[in-house]
Structures are given as C-alpha cells and as structure tokens.
Enzyme design. Sequence first.
Site, PDB file in Angstrom:
ATOM      1  N   ASP A  49      69.506  42.274  79.215  1.00 45.57           N
ATOM      2  CA  ASP A  49      68.862  42.053  80.508  1.00 45.57           C
ATOM      3  C   ASP A  49      68.688  43.315  81.360  1.00 45.57           C
ATOM      4  OD1 ASP A  49      71.632  42.021  80.771  1.00 45.57           O
ATOM      5  OD2 ASP A  49      71.747  40.033  81.691  1.00 45.57           O
TER       6      ASP A  49
ATOM      7  N   ASP B  23      83.097  43.358  73.917  1.00 47.19           N
ATOM      8  CA  ASP B  23      82.129  42.827  72.962  1.00 47.19           C
ATOM      9  C   ASP B  23      81.724  43.990  72.075  1.00 47.19           C
ATOM     10  OD1 ASP B  23      82.083  40.336  74.254  1.00 47.19           O
ATOM     11  OD2 ASP B  23      80.571  41.032  75.671  1.00 47.19           O
TER      12      ASP B  23
ATOM     13  N   ASP C   5      87.524  42.390  78.865  1.00 49.87           N
ATOM     14  CA  ASP C   5      87.284  42.009  77.469  1.00 49.87           C
ATOM     15  C   ASP C   5      86.219  42.899  76.847  1.00 49.87           C
ATOM     16  OD1 ASP C   5      84.881  40.905  78.449  1.00 49.87           O
ATOM     17  OD2 ASP C   5      85.884  38.986  78.807  1.00 49.87           O
TER      18      ASP C   5
END
Length: 455
Positions: A152, A78, A76
Amino acid sequence: MIQRFVESVKTLFTGKRRASKPRAPKRLTAEQHGIDRSLVAHPAMRVCETLQKAGYDAYIVGGAVRDLLLGVRPKDFDVATNATPEQVKAHFRRAIIIGRRFRLVHVMFGAERIEVSTYRALASVDTVTDEHGRVLADNVFGTQVEDATRRDFTVNALYYGPTHEVVLDFHDGVKDIRARRIRMIGDPAARYREDPVRMLRAVRFAAKLGFAIDEATRAPIASMADLIENVPSARLFDEMLKLLTSGHAVACIMRLRAEGLHHGLLPLLDMILEQPEGERFVLLALSRTDERVQAGKTVSPGFLFATLLWHEVLVGWRAREAQGQHRIEALDAAIDDVLGRQTEKLSIQRRYTADMRELWMLQPRFERRQGSAPHRLLGHLRLRAAYDFLLLRCAAGEAPAELGDWWTRFIDANEDERQQLLAAARSDAPASGRRRRRRRGGQGGHAAGSDASPA
Ligand code: ATP
Ligand code: MG
C-alpha cells in the site's frame, strides 16, 4: 454521472495497468540506512538465514522495517521470500501453512511466530473485482518488484536483509520515513478502489506513527469514504481491531472523523460520538486502552467493544425501562437490539459478543448492595473485568462515583469491614428493588456523576 465516467476511465488507465513499469530498487548499505541489527529478534534472523542458505531470497518487510528505520524494536516480524509456502515449510521443524486465498507460512519459535509470505504478483487486467472495482482475488505468486508495488504505502514497501544488512527501497520509502509522510504507491484513488480498507490504514499509520498523510494520498478519501461499505464485515472488524489496539486509538478516531471516515464504520459509533455523554465515555475508554497497550499490557477485544457500544445499550435500556419493562429484562432486550444491529455491518465474533453481554449484564448487579448479593458477585469469574467497566462508567460520570468507591473498598476489605460496608449501604439506600424499578432512567443519570472523579 460525469464524475463516474471520468473515474471509470481513470481506472481503465491507472487502475489495473498501474505500475506495469518495474523499477530497480535503491540499495542502501548499513551506513546509509543506519538500522541497528540488534533490534532484529532472533527468530526473524534465523528464518532469513535459513532461507538464504537454501538459496532463496528472504527479507524482513512491512511494519518491522519501518520500526527498525525509526529505531524502534518491532513487535512482530514478517518475512517475504521467493520460496513457495511448501519450500519454506520444508526448512523448519515447526511451520504450518495457513490461509486459503493466499497461503502463508507461520514459522514458530517457542511462543514467537514469524509470518513468511511468498512474493505476490500485481493485480492484472484479468484480476477479478466487484462492481466497484474492489479486488476479490489476488493470489498469484510474483517477483519482488511486483510484490513491492502491490503494497500500500511507500513506507510499507521496504525490504531489509538482516544478513547482508541491506535495505531495498523500490518507492522512496526511506525518504518518506525521514519526511514523516504516508504516501500511496501508484494512483491513490485507484488503489483505494481496489481495496477501500487502505483508507483506514492510511489513517491508522498516520496516527500511530505521528506522520502526515501526503496531500495526493489524502485528497481522494473524502469522496471515496463510502466505498468502505462494500468491504466484508469480517475484514472491517479485523481492521477496526488493529486500529483500536494500536496504542493510538484516540488519535486514530480523531483522524477518522477529520477525514470523514467514521460514518458507517462502527455503525453506531458516529452517533455515539455525537452525544456528549457517549463521546466522553468512548474517549475515556479508548485512552485507557491506549495506556494499557503502550505499557505492554494486553487488551481484551470483548471489553473494548463493550465500552464502545455501551451507550447504545444504555439508551435502549433506559427507553425500555421508561416503558415499564422490568429492569433486567430491559437490559437484556437492549443488548439483543444493539448486537443485532452491529453484527450486520461489523461481524463481531461470537466469542467477543458473549464477553460483551456478560460484562453488560453484570452492571446492574453492582447496584445490589444488600444481603448476600455482593458476596456472590465477588465469586464471579468475570468480576474483575465487570468492575473495571464500572469504574470507567463512574469516571465518565455515567454511574455514581460513590458506587465505584464502595466496590473498590468492598473488594479489598476483610470480612468485618465488608459487614460494615453492607450496613452503610443499607442505611443510605432507601430504594428497594421495587421503588428503583419505577424510577425513570434508572440509577446514575448525568447529575449523579457530575462530580465523579477517576477511580
Ligand atoms: P503493523 O505495525 O500494524 O503490523 P504493518 O505495516 O506490518 O503494520 P500489516 O497489516 O501487518 O501492517 O501488513 C503487513 C504489510 O503487508 C504492510 O506493511 C503492507 O506492505 C502489506 N499490506 C497489508 N495490507 C495491505 C493492503 N490492504 N494493501 C496493500 N498492501 C498491504
Ligand atoms: Mg505487521
């Protein structure tokens, strides 16, 4: 005490003020990063092109860029942009704004969905935290540099613009991908304190990608693992589900144990893993799940959690039966106990717990091989899942292999063959319902399965 003091001083200096020095990104050309643009799904390309044409920034971010750099087709995509959710939504026919705390846009193309988020600002001195330093609200829009720095790990902070084929690298993520290393952006201890889930993420990415965790990123985990307890259970559940369905669940669990992170996660999982019978079952269930995910098949969270908690149910079930409680009532009560305890910490959603209960309650029905019971079970909507669960129990040696084999034959058989199977079951099953009930520990203890082989 002293340690706590040192840590709070550290937070003061490294935590909230961390990364206030923005840096210019490295810009890598197609030749330098080597991404094969044909691996970018059409919808992701469309979203980036459309937003760019409208005058905004638009980059593929996160896991997809990592995969592209590793030469893998991402599952997927983003997209990150400087357009606000309303501005994004205005450019697509099928787009919805979701999320309350931080709003995102889901742009739909057929069954595919691209998640578009607006650059987010860094935690600042007035960011709200709980008493342990966990960030409670970080819903302010920011610049791209800030957006990169609040991510992160370095390998997760890469931006790929598919139209210009450029990679923007703010934190040497490309170098870390090439060195196969998970490295935290900023001060690891401060970042774990802001969000303890990052400890689980470090383990998940390392296990999934086969990367090492950089020593400075790994070192604070052992002493900070307890902070996981302050994370809301719904968030923990989501993260556990990602971990368990990553296609590398066995590696993740091994790694969580190695880092001392499994305690209190799935509250009873540590206990289960410490019993040989439970460990065998859980690891077998997880490796089957990994195979399914890697083969591109779906996995049902209800089934998965039912396998993880089965041993706990089994222990309660056996104990209640040994006290003379009716077999089915004992199972029902044991299920209530386990689900009650688990949902306190890990809020398994109701739609999953309903599946779990059903799968578990169907297990004793496989023991009834007389009269019309087996035929009735064949008509049950959840037969397939319950039967798969039974086979797993047989393979782990917790239920008799013979029972699984019988059902495999019964399900595939024609009516004549079914009658023969029923007759055969009658002749080798002297135990009536009453006698079975009195037998301690129920059917199918360890001994029965020691010669079990995977069905
Ligand atoms: P996956 O392949 O599992 O989807 P991913 O890196 O895309 O991996 P997501 O959980 O989808 O992981 O998150 C998307 C991106 O959002 C991450 O790559 C990271 O940049 C950022 N992110 C997610 N969770 C956090 C967090 N707890 N702290 C900081 N950044 C985060
Ligand atoms: Mg992702």
